[in-house]
Design an enzyme around this catalytic site. Structure first.
Site, mmCIF file in Angstrom:
data_model
loop_
_atom_site.group_PDB
_atom_site.id
_atom_site.type_symbol
_atom_site.label_atom_id
_atom_site.label_comp_id
_atom_site.label_asym_id
_atom_site.label_seq_id
_atom_site.Cartn_x
_atom_site.Cartn_y
_atom_site.Cartn_z
ATOM 1 N N ARG A 237 1.061 -1.301 -0.093
ATOM 2 C CA ARG A 237 -0.013 0.120 0.126
ATOM 3 C C ARG A 237 1.040 1.256 -0.178
ATOM 4 N NH1 ARG A 237 -3.410 -3.039 -1.259
ATOM 5 N NH2 ARG A 237 -5.266 -3.369 -0.235
ATOM 6 N N GLU A 266 -4.149 7.411 -4.913
ATOM 7 C CA GLU A 266 -4.533 6.594 -5.990
ATOM 8 C C GLU A 266 -6.022 6.876 -6.767
ATOM 9 O OE1 GLU A 266 -4.078 2.399 -5.304
ATOM 10 O OE2 GLU A 266 -1.917 2.458 -4.760
ATOM 11 N N HIS A 285 -1.553 -0.184 -9.640
ATOM 12 C CA HIS A 285 -2.009 -1.108 -8.567
ATOM 13 C C HIS A 285 -2.808 -2.371 -9.212
ATOM 14 C CE1 HIS A 285 -3.787 -1.298 -4.195
ATOM 15 N NE2 HIS A 285 -3.710 -2.538 -4.771
#
Ligand code: DGY
Length: 319
Positions: A237, A266, A285
């Site tokens: 993360r 993000e 991601h």
């Protein structure tokens, strides 16, 4: 009466069918596009399934019948676990089924950053490769026989260790809350303290989940302890790393390169300095994003939500 399950983002048809066999389904391909309907659905929800919905007090207050929250992800930093527990609600994630795929993504980032794959791809495609040839300053770094430091030796960490040890003859150092004897015995992984791991590793890969304890775990001090030739990888993360410190470490050549699947914000902002650095390889991601694995994650999450609303044991409970 069948229990009601609210699906709050896109789900594979097989998983939807599985839930529909025993539940009423209220389906949102993207709940953010229809907040009034989503909030109405929450009032009737016995189960919730999806990825990345922030589940906090305000949300739980809108869902008085909720029995189970099934995350379609291994990470669960979107869930306020103490509060969920306090309210007697169950929660599940999807560990295990994505380990191989995420480990593959990490290997891709390590190779791409060390061997400068995106940079050299652009060099070829933009006509830089001429008769004058290729300069020494464009050379990369070896991956094989180097030392890989893994911070967070859970399922994904040990699957990565396997690839690194047997595929690339790497030496494995790791740091974790508890010892991972299986990784030590099978992949010759050596447990060490953070300081030693940072100082000795050629590749530093952070794999810890995001929790209040791991927020900003890798910052200015940690980058200053790494080798100048270190390649830093983050596929867990974004907030586990102090991104400002990472940017400074790269700008000042404190470390050599980075491979990043995750960011503090993000989608990543267009003006993030990391996007204009040739020695930074970026992905959106997508660690677990293959069709095969995402289908497995969807089915596991579906099994969890159905188990939770029908009073059976969850397959992969968080607590
Ligand atoms: C996970 O499963 O946690 C992945 O990072 C996708 O969110």
């Amino acid at each position: 009466m069948k229990p009601t399950v609210v699906v709050y983002n896109r789900l594979y048809e097989e998983a939807l069918e599985y839930i529909r066999a025993s539940c009423e389904v209220v389906y949102f391909t993207n709940y953010k596009e229809n907040m009034p309907e989503f909030e109405k659905a929450l009032k009737e929800a016995d189960g919730l399934i999806g990825t990345r919905l922030k589940v906090d007090e305000a949300l739980l207050d809108q869902a008085p019948h909720l029995k189970v929250i099934a995350n379609k992800s291994v990470g669960y930093d979107n869930l306020d676990i103490p509060l969920i527990k306090k309210r007697g609600i169950l929660a599940a994630n999807t560990p295990g089924v994505l380990d191989d795929t995420v480990a593959d993504t990490i290997v891709a980032l390590m190779l791409a950053a060390a061997r400068r794959v995106p940079e050299l791809d652009q060099f070829v495609k933009t006509g830089g490769w001429t008769e004058k040839g290729f300069k020494d300053h464009q050379f990369g770094l070896d991956v094989h026989h180097k030392t890989l430091g893994i911070i967070g030796m859970g399922g994904i960490g040990s699957t990565l260790a396997k690839r690194a040890r047997f595929g690339f003859d790497m030496n494995i150092l790791y740091h974790n809350r508890s010892r991972n004897k299986q990784a030590e015995n099978t992949y010759d992984a050596v447990y060490c303290q953070m300081d030693e791991l940072l100082e000795r590793s050629d590749f530093v890969c952070v794999m810890t989940p995001l929790t209040p304890e791991t927020k900003g775990l890798i910052g200015k001090k940690e980058f200053s302890q790494m080798k100048e030739t270190a390649v830093f990888i983050n596929a867990s993360r974004g907030a586990v790393v102090d991104e400002t410190a990472l940017i400074e470490a790269l700008q000042s050549n404190r470390i050599w390169a980075a491979g990043l699947d995750v960011f503090e914000q993000e989608p990543v902002e267009r003006d993030n300095p990391l996007l204009s650095m040739p020695n930074v390889v970026t992905l959106p991601h997508i660690g677990s994003a293959t069709e095969e694995t995402r289908k497995k994650m969807a089915m596991l999450a579906a099994e969890n939500v159905v188990a939770g609303v029908t009073g059976r044991e969850l397959k992969t409970p968080i607590f």
